[in-house]
Design a protein around this motif. Structure first.
Motif, PDB file in Angstrom:
ATOM      1  N   VAL A  16       0.846  -1.203   0.000  1.00 23.14           N
ATOM      2  CA  VAL A  16       0.000   0.000   0.000  1.00 23.14           C
ATOM      3  C   VAL A  16       0.876   1.246   0.000  1.00 23.14           C
ATOM      4  N   ALA A  17       1.914   1.254   0.845  1.00 24.04           N
ATOM      5  CA  ALA A  17       2.799   2.411   0.925  1.00 24.04           C
ATOM      6  C   ALA A  17       3.493   2.674  -0.410  1.00 24.04           C
ATOM      7  N   LEU A  51      -1.711   3.919  10.602  1.00 26.13           N
ATOM      8  CA  LEU A  51      -0.618   3.929   9.636  1.00 26.13           C
ATOM      9  C   LEU A  51      -0.927   4.782   8.413  1.00 26.13           C
ATOM     10  N   PHE A  52      -2.221   4.916   8.092  1.00 29.49           N
ATOM     11  CA  PHE A  52      -2.626   5.690   6.919  1.00 29.49           C
ATOM     12  C   PHE A  52      -3.711   6.691   7.292  1.00 29.49           C
ATOM     13  N   ASP A  53      -3.632   7.849   6.656  1.00 30.00           N
ATOM     14  CA  ASP A  53      -4.683   8.857   6.766  1.00 30.00           C
ATOM     15  C   ASP A  53      -5.640   8.625   5.603  1.00 30.00           C
ATOM     16  N   ARG A  54      -6.898   8.256   5.899  1.00 30.93           N
ATOM     17  CA  ARG A  54      -7.860   7.886   4.863  1.00 30.93           C
ATOM     18  C   ARG A  54      -8.853   9.014   4.562  1.00 30.93           C
ATOM     19  N   ARG A  55      -8.590  10.202   4.996  1.00 29.86           N
ATOM     20  CA  ARG A  55      -9.558  11.294   4.816  1.00 29.86           C
ATOM     21  C   ARG A  55      -9.620  11.778   3.372  1.00 29.86           C
ATOM     22  N   LYS A  58      -6.958   9.067  -1.764  1.00 29.45           N
ATOM     23  CA  LYS A  58      -5.900   8.067  -1.664  1.00 29.45           C
ATOM     24  C   LYS A  58      -5.316   8.100  -0.257  1.00 29.45           C
ATOM     25  N   PRO A  59      -5.086   6.924   0.324  1.00 25.93           N
ATOM     26  CA  PRO A  59      -4.522   6.887   1.685  1.00 25.93           C
ATOM     27  C   PRO A  59      -3.087   7.419   1.681  1.00 25.93           C
ATOM     28  N   ARG A  60      -2.800   8.200   2.704  1.00 27.43           N
ATOM     29  CA  ARG A  60      -1.447   8.740   2.848  1.00 27.43           C
ATOM     30  C   ARG A  60      -0.851   8.229   4.149  1.00 27.43           C
TER      31      ARG A  60
END
Length: 299
Positions: A16-17, A51-55, A58-60
């Motif tokens: 994902v990263a 681990l990811f910002d889903r706001r 695309k997740p960051r």
């Protein structure tokens, strides 16, 4: 909860990263997006971190996610190396390759073969031992190494298996500042015997190797490189491997002596192992590559 962490979760995290999306990671790993998302959620619960910002679309990676990416890569790399080693060992490869290399082997040949060894068997640990003239045989007999590179003539052992590698020429040399370097013509035994000769010895025994020793006064060294330092500083003369002194002869730091008795001699270098215990696949590969490199160089 940290014990619930799995390698699969870390692989998905890195996918994902690297891809920048759950969809991209799914395509890369050939899994549905929901499975990717669920795995990341489980990993976050296990670690107690987002681990990811889903706001956004695309997740960051969050700050914590970015901090853990490098750690995840190290864990995965270590696991891959473990798997590779296990597979190699199961196929007969040594768990560790232990080699003792004497100082007569030309360094450029040795380095070339060891560099190729690293590329050919990247997961294989290597134990590389060096020492005085008789040290390689001692390491071999003690079982510390399974392969040793040294001249069998040094100890005259008859209970070891040996494969010839090359003839190493040894030539009499002296520092250009030494009185022997100024003598014209051939030098007689009488003329040279009054000057200190620098001789190799074995620090662990009282049996001194005597081939080529002609001077009445000798200084003994257990290490070839240490002897080279004293040679260059004019302490005496000695017979040295031609490949080691060639650069110093070219630069003028050393002078090659011309003796009436001989202008040097050769020693045979061998790959040696215990009888009935031949090297494993990597050790056999090293011997074969040494033969190939030496043949290409004309030895």
């Amino acid at each position: 909860m940290i014990d619930a962490l799995t390698l699969d979760q870390l692989r998905i995290f890195l996918a994902v990263a690297d891809s920048g999306s759950f969809t991209g990671a799914g395509k890369q790993l050939q899994r549905v997006q929901s499975a990717i998302s669920q795995s990341i959620q489980t990993l976050e619960v296990t670690l107690g971190l987002a681990l990811f910002d889903r706001r956004e679309k695309k997740p960051r990676l969050t700050h914590a996610g970015r901090a853990l990416v490098a750690d995840a890569r190290r864990v995965i790399a270590g696991a891959d190396m473990l798997r590779g080693r296990a597979e190699s060992i199961s196929k007969g490869l040594e768990a560790e390759l232990a080699i003792a290399i004497g100082q007569l082997l030309p360094q450029d040949i040795g380095m070339a073969v060891l560099r190729e060894l690293q590329q050919r068997f990247p997961e294989l640990p290597v134990r590389l031992l060096t020492g005085g003239i008789a040290a390689p045989e001692r390491y071999l007999r003690a079982g510390t190494v399974e392969l040793a590179i040294f001249p069998l003539e040094l100890t005259q052992a008859t209970d070891l298996e040996a494969e010839f590698l090359l003839e190493v020429p040894l030539v009499p040399v002296v520092a250009s500042s030494h009185p022997l370097a100024t003598l014209p013509g051939l030098i007689t035994r009488q003329e040279i015997s009054s000057h200190v000769q620098l001789v190799l010895t074995d620090a662990m025994t009282t049996d001194d190797w005597s081939r080529g020793v002609v001077s009445s006064v000798v200084w003994r060294f257990a290490d070839m490189n240490a002897r080279m330092v004293f040679l260059l500083n004019g302490f005496g003369w000695c017979n040295m491997p031609l490949h080691m002194v060639a650069p110093h002869l070219k630069s003028g730091a050393l002078t090659r002596l011309r003796l009436t008795e001989q202008e040097g001699f050769t020693m045979q270098l061998h790959a040696v192992y215990q009888r009935g215990r031949p090297p494993g696949p990597a050790g056999r590969w090293v011997i074969d590559r040494l033969h190939a490199h030496l043949a290409a160089r004309g030895n």
